[in-house]
Scaffold this active site. Structure first.
Site, PDB file in Angstrom:
ATOM      1  N   LYS A   1       4.033  24.674  -2.321  1.00  0.00           N
ATOM      2  CA  LYS A   1       5.490  24.645  -2.446  1.00  0.00           C
ATOM      3  C   LYS A   1       5.899  25.352  -3.736  1.00  0.00           C
ATOM      4  O   LYS A   1       5.529  24.933  -4.830  1.00  0.00           O
ATOM      5  CB  LYS A   1       5.988  23.200  -2.458  1.00  0.00           C
ATOM      6  CG  LYS A   1       7.490  23.057  -2.681  1.00  0.00           C
ATOM      7  CD  LYS A   1       7.888  21.588  -2.780  1.00  0.00           C
ATOM      8  CE  LYS A   1       9.359  21.438  -3.149  1.00  0.00           C
ATOM      9  NZ  LYS A   1       9.741  20.027  -3.346  1.00  0.00           N
TER      10      LYS A   1
ATOM     11  N   VAL B   1       7.230   3.674   4.477  1.00  0.00           N
ATOM     12  CA  VAL B   1       8.271   4.682   4.693  1.00  0.00           C
ATOM     13  C   VAL B   1       7.627   6.026   4.959  1.00  0.00           C
ATOM     14  O   VAL B   1       7.880   6.691   5.952  1.00  0.00           O
ATOM     15  CB  VAL B   1       9.232   4.741   3.493  1.00  0.00           C
ATOM     16  CG1 VAL B   1      10.199   5.907   3.632  1.00  0.00           C
ATOM     17  CG2 VAL B   1       9.998   3.425   3.395  1.00  0.00           C
TER      18      VAL B   1
ATOM     19  N   GLY C   1       0.828  -1.203   0.000  1.00  0.00           N
ATOM     20  CA  GLY C   1       0.000   0.000   0.000  1.00  0.00           C
ATOM     21  C   GLY C   1       0.858   1.246   0.000  1.00  0.00           C
ATOM     22  O   GLY C   1       1.680   1.438  -0.879  1.00  0.00           O
TER      23      GLY C   1
END
Length: 513
Positions: free
Chosen positions: A83, A50, A18
């Site tokens: 950003k 992660v 996933g």
């Protein structure tokens, strides 16, 4: 072909893993579910993801647009901010600071690149040469310095049309957001840890994954989103890994969030240290921080000390430690398996490319979607495209480490003097001569990105395009001064980054409707 016979359309796809990669893939392939194709994602809550990739690049707009996702809804759901680029601190020299922006510098004139015009003019004596830094001619850079933000204008004649941006977001919330999207459109999620991978005795194609409780999940096409382990492509199919550790020496990372502080900056910050660099990524509800470093030059304890010492707010969680080897698989598509995300490769987080490489792999899969014949032509084209993109991103990242004058540690001595890929050497030398810079086919980073980093890290060209001499000096000077003034006023007129979010897309408090 899987087991002989006539090729036919794929009827079942299995995604292993996933996280961001798995649910981005599932969300995109959900359109197949609407057409009767079985799309199943297998993941285990026991296996963490992660999930530190919280900064993106502008092509994510294309991905969200493909799915029909409303941008304000996405920003609210993921606690996102906007950003405009990345601020690099202490990279070329200690004390240096520059921004690699999303967007263009100025406007080309009479077939002459704007940076060439600026170079010619900046080398003149007197008032004609008082044109300021090149960064003053990039709207996203000027806005970032002022902590301002606005979406671009649809009018191509307006300076505001040159505004370009990406996002910072919570990767876990983004995966959850996409999971809801995918499941609503027919993707089936199976909870469980994979114990074994079954393969066809003759072809070696993957036929099923077997879970720890004995359940079998069969499929015709398998997408490996299992992370660094690369359960299918690496372990089962034995596709080798090409390490780039000799060019990209950082192989460890520590991530930790901290409490938010003001102002809410519309850019990522990457601050170089003695043996790596630290990231700072502002979200609506917290700041994401991390330290990427070389284990050959810095221990975990020292790395954590440096990271904690640079936090703007109180730590909001325990630190997470990651180990990785920068590089990629020799091939990303083997037999009936395609690796997307960390299972296919990982360069490093410096330019926020991980999520883009996931997106690129998904888009290329959709463009070359196979049948059960799994033709070599499509497979080879996929591998050619993706490996080239990885290699191009690799060169851009290496540039940041190699183009330095720092000599204050063994880490920087190594980076400054190491041999680099020939493709990068050629590009640097072309720039050093007359500031020539051309976007390579399929390269994520365009000319303006390369120019920002090359100049930001003090690689100053010896000359410039002779065609720039054809432009009259006084008129060119007036043009530059006017453009610089308009860009500055346009940025100053924008709302603050925080005010824009508050007006359009602030995350709702927990429990709010």
């Amino acid at each position: 072909m899987t087991a002989g016979g006539v090729a036919r359309p794929i009827t079942s796809v299995v995604i292993v893993g996933g996280g961001t990669a798995g649910w981005m893939t599932a969300a995109t392939l959900s359109r197949l579910a609407a057409a009767g194709v079985s799309v199943t994602l297998v993941e285990s809550d026991e296996i963490g993801t992660v999930g530190v990739g919280e900064a993106t690049v502008p092509p994510l707009h294309d991905f969200n647009g493909l799915l029909g996702i409303d941008e304000d809804e996405f920003v609210r759901a993921t606690q996102a901010t906007f950003k405009l680029g990345i601020e690099f601190v202490n990279w070329g020299r200690e004390g240096d600071r520059y921004i690699h922006p999303f967007g263009i510098h100025g406007r080309d004139t009479q077939g002459v690149k704007f940076h060439q015009i600026w170079l010619r003019q900046s080398r003149l004596n007197g008032s004609d040469g008082e044109v300021g830094p090149l960064s003053d001619y990039c709207l996203p850079t000027v806005a970032a310095r002022l902590n301002r933000f606005s979406r671009p204008s649809a009018n191509p004649a307006a300076v505001l049309s040159s505004m370009a941006y990406a996002f910072h977001f919570d990767a876990g919330l983004y995966a959850r957001f996409l999971r809801g999207y995918a499941e609503d459109r027919g993707v089936k999620r199976v909870e469980g840890k994979i114990a074994t991978v079954e393969q066809h005795s003759e072809t070696g194609f993957i036929t099923a994954v077997v879970l720890g409780d004995g359940r079998r999940v069969e499929g015709e096409l398998f997408v490996d989103c299992s992370g660094f382990r690369s359960l299918l492509l690496g372990e089962a199919l034995g596709v080798g890994y090409r390490s780039w550790l000799h060019w990209l020496p950082c192989d460890r990372a520590i991530a930790i969030p901290c409490e938010s502080v003001e102002p809410l900056t519309p850019y990522t910050r990457a601050t170089a240290g003695k043996a790596g660099w630290r990231w700072r990524i502002p979200l609506q509800h917290r700041i994401g921080n991390g330290h990427v470093y070389s284990s050959a030059h810095c221990g975990d304890e020292d790395a954590l000390h440096d990271l904690l010492g640079g936090l703007d707010g109180a730590p909001a969680a325990e630190p997470r430690y990651l180990r990785f080897t920068p590089g990629r698989r020799e091939r990303l598509w083997e037999k009936n398996c395609i690796a997307i995300g960390l299972s296919g490769g990982f360069i490093e987080p410096l330019e926020s490319t991980s999520i883009h490489l996931i997106q690129s792999g998904i888009f290329r899969l959709m463009a070359l979607f196979p049948d059960t014949g799994f033709g070599e032509v499509e497979r080879d084209e996929y591998n050619r495209w993706l490996t080239r993109e990885y290699d191009q991103v690799r060169d851009f990242i290496i540039l940041h480490y190699h183009a330095t004058e720092r000599s204050d540690s063994s880490f920087w001595d190594y980076c400054r003097t190491m041999p680099v890929p020939e493709s990068l050497t050629e590009r640097i030398e072309l720039w050093r001569g007359k500031a020539r810079n051309f976007k390579a086919h399929g390269d994520l980073f365009g000319e303006d990105s390369w120019i920002a980093v090359l100049l930001g890290q003090n690689i100053v060209p010896r000359g410039y395009d002779p065609l720039a001499e054809s432009l009259p000096i006084p008129e060119t000077g007036r043009f530059l001064h006017h453009l610089r003034d308009v860009i500055g006023k346009t940025a100053a007129a924008m709302p603050t980054h925080e005010a824009f979010i508050a007006q359009h897309c602030a995350a709702r408090p927990p429990g709010a409707a």
